[in-house]
Write an enzyme that holds these catalytic residues in place. Structure first.
Site, PDB file in Angstrom:
ATOM      1  N   LEU A  52       5.088  17.012 -26.625  1.00 27.73           N
ATOM      2  CA  LEU A  52       4.187  16.301 -26.110  1.00 27.73           C
ATOM      3  C   LEU A  52       4.677  16.484 -24.635  1.00 27.73           C
ATOM      4  O   LEU A  52       5.792  16.615 -24.123  1.00 27.73           O
ATOM      5  CB  LEU A  52       3.893  14.928 -26.267  1.00 27.73           C
ATOM      6  CG  LEU A  52       4.958  13.956 -25.889  1.00 27.73           C
ATOM      7  CD1 LEU A  52       4.413  12.367 -25.956  1.00 27.73           C
ATOM      8  CD2 LEU A  52       6.216  13.937 -26.801  1.00 27.73           C
ATOM      9  N   CYS A  53       3.430  16.283 -23.495  1.00 28.37           N
ATOM     10  CA  CYS A  53       3.691  16.243 -22.228  1.00 28.37           C
ATOM     11  C   CYS A  53       4.344  17.520 -21.592  1.00 28.37           C
ATOM     12  O   CYS A  53       3.608  18.472 -21.677  1.00 28.37           O
ATOM     13  CB  CYS A  53       4.504  14.966 -21.767  1.00 28.37           C
ATOM     14  SG  CYS A  53       4.115  14.480 -20.132  1.00 28.37           S
ATOM     15  N   HIS A  54       5.605  17.431 -21.238  1.00 30.20           N
ATOM     16  CA  HIS A  54       6.260  18.751 -20.678  1.00 30.20           C
ATOM     17  C   HIS A  54       6.875  19.213 -21.670  1.00 30.20           C
ATOM     18  O   HIS A  54       7.660  20.256 -21.502  1.00 30.20           O
ATOM     19  CB  HIS A  54       7.002  18.391 -19.314  1.00 30.20           C
ATOM     20  CG  HIS A  54       6.041  17.910 -18.172  1.00 30.20           C
ATOM     21  ND1 HIS A  54       5.683  16.724 -17.814  1.00 30.20           N
ATOM     22  CD2 HIS A  54       5.582  18.431 -17.384  1.00 30.20           C
ATOM     23  CE1 HIS A  54       4.873  16.574 -16.914  1.00 30.20           C
ATOM     24  NE2 HIS A  54       4.945  17.849 -16.220  1.00 30.20           N
TER      25      HIS A  54
END
Length: 290
Positions: free
Chosen positions: A185-187
């Site tokens: 997730l995210c980065h």
């Protein structure tokens, strides 16, 4: 009332390195998460299947202007998925590229969240002394591998070395070839770029996959404007994955999660809880426990 500063805060431990500004932390962090219990009916008790989490062992990410961002793995993006997976009955092993301890953005730790504190304490021995990925890669990708999933948490620290790691490439290739889950997730999806190493872009194995990821517009805009980061990232995550043929499903950060085959992704720390719930459900289904 004193206005909070939007100037990145110098890290006293490193030359030309910076933590997020006080203002940005007031916008992006909270003392508690949205965890409100597990959502599955019954945990897995077989003991055979585990999850391998690859954390970052690098704290400092150099920006385009030469300044260093004092980062790591985001605690909410790491610990909430871990919490749901662990409670679902799947033990989590921790590895880093070097075998050095996992680095956390401790400034984002939800200090009043008991559930997060408990899972952090439970796994602290593994986070402090993880396996070196190269030392376990043969066993992790063997025919009798115990791993049902690979978890790569977010935080800008995921940009450090992981996207250039051939061990990560091997792990992702194995997961795809053996129908294992990849949870990120995210980065964290920066790790997926490793699957492009030594390949033409056209042969990227995640080509055509859909995912959620932290938006480039925020990394290029608000994250710099409010002093979350001390400069522009060395490269843009969503743009790189789209160049490789992936389809980004989110525009902003709303806590959106997405499943495409065995790839489970989320857009930001706001997605940590939902991604954990999704991961637990899918893992339980895969072992016939749901």
């Amino acid at each position: 009332m004193t206005e909070l500063s939007k100037t990145p805060v110098p890290d006293r431990a490193e030359h030309n390195a910076f933590f997020p500004s006080e203002y940005s932390l007031s916008q992006y962090t909270a003392p508690k998460t949205d965890f409100d219990g597990v959502k599955f009916a019954k945990a897995y008790t077989g003991g055979k299947h585990k999850v391998l989490m690859v954390a970052t062992d690098e704290r400092y990410l150099q920006m385009q202007n030469g300044k260093w961002f004092s980062t790591g793995n985001h605690p909410v993006e790491t610990l909430l998925p871990m919490l749901h997976i662990h409670k679902a009955g799947f033990e989590i092993d921790v590895a880093t590229l070097s075998g050095n301890h996992a680095k956390f953005e401790m400034w984002a730790m939800p200090q009043e969240d008991q559930a997060v504190a408990e899972i952090y304490q439970e796994y602290l021995p593994k986070l402090d002394k993880p396996a070196k990925l190269a030392d376990i890669i043969d066993a992790a990708t063997a025919p009798d591998s115990p791993y049902i999933a690979v978890l790569i948490p977010g935080g800008h620290g995921a940009f450090n070395k992981i996207p250039e790691s051939r061990e990560i490439k091997r792990l992702l290739d194995w997961a795809l070839a053996n129908d294992r889950f990849v949870i990120t997730l995210c980065h964290g999806p920066a790790a997926l770029a490793a699957a492009a190493l030594d390949r033409a872009d056209a042969d990227f194995p995640f080509k055509g996959y859909e995912l959620c990821v932290f938006p480039d517009a925020l990394d290029e805009g608000a994250n710099i404007d409010i002093g979350y980061m001390p400069g522009k990232l060395p490269w843009l995550l969503a743009a790189r994955l789209e160049q490789l043929g992936m389809k980004v499903m989110n525009q902003g950060i709303s806590g959106q999660v997405h499943q495409d085959r065995k790839l489970l992704t989320g857009d930001s720390p706001l997605a940590g809880n939902k991604l954990g719930i999704l991961a637990a459900q899918e893992l339980l289904k895969a072992v016939g426990a749901a």
